[in-house]
Write a protein that holds these residues in place. Structure first.
Motif, PDB file in Angstrom:
ATOM      1  N   ASP A 177      -4.682   2.721  -0.602  1.00 28.04           N
ATOM      2  CA  ASP A 177      -5.031   1.814  -1.452  1.00 28.04           C
ATOM      3  C   ASP A 177      -3.438   1.257  -2.063  1.00 28.04           C
ATOM      4  OD1 ASP A 177      -7.525   2.700  -1.755  1.00 28.04           O
ATOM      5  OD2 ASP A 177      -7.312   3.778  -3.645  1.00 28.04           O
ATOM      6  N   THR A 178      -3.532   0.221  -2.395  1.00 28.00           N
ATOM      7  CA  THR A 178      -2.531  -0.680  -3.019  1.00 28.00           C
ATOM      8  C   THR A 178      -2.005  -0.165  -4.198  1.00 28.00           C
ATOM      9  OG1 THR A 178      -4.082  -2.290  -4.369  1.00 28.00           O
ATOM     10  CG2 THR A 178      -3.287  -2.933  -2.057  1.00 28.00           C
ATOM     11  N   MET A 179      -0.854  -0.233  -4.550  1.00 18.98           N
ATOM     12  CA  MET A 179      -0.075   0.262  -5.591  1.00 18.98           C
ATOM     13  C   MET A 179      -0.523  -0.376  -6.976  1.00 18.98           C
ATOM     14  SD  MET A 179       3.589   0.884  -4.075  1.00 18.98           S
ATOM     15  CE  MET A 179       4.257   2.236  -4.984  1.00 18.98           C
ATOM     16  N   LYS A 180      -1.709  -0.085  -7.635  1.00 17.84           N
ATOM     17  CA  LYS A 180      -2.247  -0.541  -8.858  1.00 17.84           C
ATOM     18  C   LYS A 180      -1.480  -0.052 -10.090  1.00 17.84           C
ATOM     19  CE  LYS A 180      -6.489  -2.338  -6.703  1.00 17.84           C
ATOM     20  NZ  LYS A 180      -7.947  -2.038  -6.754  1.00 17.84           N
ATOM     21  N   SER A 181      -1.606  -0.704 -11.132  1.00 15.80           N
ATOM     22  CA  SER A 181      -1.125   0.090 -12.261  1.00 15.80           C
ATOM     23  C   SER A 181      -1.961   0.947 -12.970  1.00 15.80           C
ATOM     24  CB  SER A 181      -0.700  -1.101 -13.389  1.00 15.80           C
ATOM     25  OG  SER A 181      -1.949  -1.727 -13.542  1.00 15.80           O
ATOM     26  N   LEU A 214       2.857  11.415   4.958  1.00 19.17           N
ATOM     27  CA  LEU A 214       1.780  11.249   3.988  1.00 19.17           C
ATOM     28  C   LEU A 214       1.575  12.244   3.035  1.00 19.17           C
ATOM     29  CD1 LEU A 214      -0.997  10.001   6.743  1.00 19.17           C
ATOM     30  CD2 LEU A 214       0.075   8.677   4.838  1.00 19.17           C
ATOM     31  N   ASP A 215       1.839  13.391   3.185  1.00 21.20           N
ATOM     32  CA  ASP A 215       2.034  14.639   2.419  1.00 21.20           C
ATOM     33  C   ASP A 215       2.943  14.228   1.275  1.00 21.20           C
ATOM     34  OD1 ASP A 215      -0.072  15.865   3.814  1.00 21.20           O
ATOM     35  OD2 ASP A 215       1.315  17.288   4.840  1.00 21.20           O
ATOM     36  N   GLN A 216       3.989  13.832   1.419  1.00 19.70           N
ATOM     37  CA  GLN A 216       4.833  13.519   0.525  1.00 19.70           C
ATOM     38  C   GLN A 216       4.538  12.319  -0.516  1.00 19.70           C
ATOM     39  OE1 GLN A 216       8.382  13.007   2.842  1.00 19.70           O
ATOM     40  NE2 GLN A 216       9.525  14.728   2.086  1.00 19.70           N
ATOM     41  N   ILE A 217       3.857  11.491   0.260  1.00 21.05           N
ATOM     42  CA  ILE A 217       3.402  10.238  -0.633  1.00 21.05           C
ATOM     43  C   ILE A 217       2.218  10.712  -1.614  1.00 21.05           C
ATOM     44  CG2 ILE A 217       2.065   8.121  -0.444  1.00 21.05           C
ATOM     45  CD1 ILE A 217       3.517   7.522   2.168  1.00 21.05           C
ATOM     46  N   LYS A 218       1.280  11.800  -1.022  1.00 15.45           N
ATOM     47  CA  LYS A 218       0.040  12.070  -1.891  1.00 15.45           C
ATOM     48  C   LYS A 218       0.503  13.019  -3.026  1.00 15.45           C
ATOM     49  CE  LYS A 218      -3.109  12.387   2.169  1.00 15.45           C
ATOM     50  NZ  LYS A 218      -3.862  13.360   2.914  1.00 15.45           N
ATOM     51  N   SER A 219       1.732  13.725  -2.675  1.00 17.93           N
ATOM     52  CA  SER A 219       2.215  14.685  -3.848  1.00 17.93           C
ATOM     53  C   SER A 219       3.211  14.104  -4.658  1.00 17.93           C
ATOM     54  CB  SER A 219       2.719  16.121  -3.137  1.00 17.93           C
ATOM     55  OG  SER A 219       3.924  15.717  -2.464  1.00 17.93           O
ATOM     56  N   GLU A 220       4.071  13.164  -4.324  1.00 22.26           N
ATOM     57  CA  GLU A 220       5.221  12.773  -5.182  1.00 22.26           C
ATOM     58  C   GLU A 220       4.976  11.614  -5.616  1.00 22.26           C
ATOM     59  OE1 GLU A 220       8.779  13.531  -3.092  1.00 22.26           O
ATOM     60  OE2 GLU A 220       8.284  15.249  -2.062  1.00 22.26           O
ATOM     61  N   LEU A 221       4.265  10.654  -5.109  1.00 25.14           N
ATOM     62  CA  LEU A 221       4.098   9.239  -5.424  1.00 25.14           C
ATOM     63  C   LEU A 221       2.832   8.658  -5.812  1.00 25.14           C
ATOM     64  CD1 LEU A 221       6.168   7.849  -2.399  1.00 25.14           C
ATOM     65  CD2 LEU A 221       7.151   8.224  -4.818  1.00 25.14           C
ATOM     66  N   ARG A 238       0.746  -1.451   0.218  1.00 26.76           N
ATOM     67  CA  ARG A 238      -0.206   0.090   0.053  1.00 26.76           C
ATOM     68  C   ARG A 238       0.865   1.306  -0.076  1.00 26.76           C
ATOM     69  NH1 ARG A 238      -5.374  -1.404   1.027  1.00 26.76           N
ATOM     70  NH2 ARG A 238      -5.603  -3.466   1.653  1.00 26.76           N
ATOM     71  N   TYR A 239       0.433   2.396  -0.598  1.00 19.96           N
ATOM     72  CA  TYR A 239       0.966   3.562  -0.736  1.00 19.96           C
ATOM     73  C   TYR A 239       1.686   3.807   0.837  1.00 19.96           C
ATOM     74  CZ  TYR A 239      -0.027   4.471  -5.347  1.00 19.96           C
ATOM     75  OH  TYR A 239      -0.201   4.580  -6.984  1.00 19.96           O
ATOM     76  N   ASN A 240       0.825   3.842   1.796  1.00 18.62           N
ATOM     77  CA  ASN A 240       1.079   4.490   3.169  1.00 18.62           C
ATOM     78  C   ASN A 240       2.202   3.406   3.703  1.00 18.62           C
ATOM     79  OD1 ASN A 240      -0.608   2.038   3.585  1.00 18.62           O
ATOM     80  ND2 ASN A 240      -2.178   3.168   4.579  1.00 18.62           N
ATOM     81  N   ARG A 241       2.287   2.429   3.073  1.00 17.69           N
ATOM     82  CA  ARG A 241       3.679   1.727   3.611  1.00 17.69           C
ATOM     83  C   ARG A 241       4.870   2.234   3.459  1.00 17.69           C
ATOM     84  NH1 ARG A 241       3.866  -3.782   5.854  1.00 17.69           N
ATOM     85  NH2 ARG A 241       5.791  -3.616   6.985  1.00 17.69           N
TER      86      ARG A 241
END
Length: 251
Positions: free
Chosen positions: A88-92, A72-79, A61-64
């Motif tokens: 959510d899981t990292m779906k294609s 979390l902010d970096q994940i939302k904006s950069e990843l 999952r992204y938050n992992r």
């Protein structure tokens, strides 16, 4: 869109490379260190930019990625480059239906790709590190690219803009009465946006991330294992002393 197009081309190669045998050149040792969070963060960014367009990582999952030091902010904006949520899981980006229609097979999930490629020549990380650095121009192939680790690979060089254009130099020699081509080295045709050292580091970071992704808790597991062994050693000493004390007056 440019990165999406590059990512789409990744499907053919990695989906086929899963079935590649271990014959061929020796694998280079991957420089990864799953304790190096800077390397893992760089690898995660490269993975999202070039791999996640077609390949999923649906066991993660992204938050992992907070385990790697991202907020979390970096994940939302950069990843998170789609409308997915951080939980959510990292779906294609493409669907399984689109992948099958475009490439003939569903793009494989990359969650455990590093673990699945271990072989007699080295670890799965070694294979991926060598494979991603083994591309060269080949006008005879359908894609215009070939690979030393996986000859006649169906994957174009997805990272070619970073590495640049190069060709492989082979020498024809005769062995046991048969002519064969021996690889002598690469010849750079046009430079990439990265130097050779920088490209190798980028690939090393990507492979390091792929290795971490196959088992995100491996560092914790190894640390816990050490403490368990220390506990058992201490328990052995206490048990031995207790046994000696219990039987000391019994003949």
């Amino acid at each position: 869109m440019k990165k999406v197009a590059l990512g789409l081309s990744l499907v053919s190669g990695l989906s086929m490379s899963v079935f590649a045998n271990t014959a061929g050149p020796a694998w280079d040792k991957a420089p990864g260190n799953i304790s190096d969070k800077t390397s893992l963060q760089n690898g995660a960014k490269t993975f999202v930019a070039y791999c996640l367009n077609c390949h999923g990582a649906e066991y993660v999952r992204y938050n992992r990625l907070q385990d790697l030091g991202f907020t979390l902010d970096q994940i939302k904006s950069e990843l998170v480059l789609t409308d997915a949520k951080v939980g959510d899981t990292m779906k294609s980006v493409i669907s399984m239906k689109e992948g099958k229609a475009w490439f003939g097979n569903n793009p494989p999930d990359l969650s455990v790709i590093a673990r699945s490629r271990a072989g007699a020549n080295g670890t799965g990380a070694d294979y991926l590190y060598t494979y991603l650095r083994g591309f060269y121009r080949d006008s005879a192939s359908q894609t215009g690219w070939n690979n030393l680790v996986f000859p006649n690979v169906g994957m174009p060089h997805v990272l070619w803009e970073l590495q640049g254009d190069r060709k492989a130099v082979f020498e024809e020699v005769e062995e046991h009465g048969q002519k064969t081509h021996v690889f002598k080295g690469f010849e750079q045709v046009t430079p990439g946006t990265l130097t050779t050292e920088q490209y190798d580091q980028t690939v090393g970071d990507l492979v390091n991330y792929l290795q971490w992704m196959g088992e995100p808790v491996q560092s914790t597991r190894k640390t816990l294992g050490i403490w368990v062994l220390i506990f058992l050693a201490g328990l052995t000493v206490v048990t031995w002393r207790l046994n000696k004390s219990f039987w000391k007056d019994i003949k």
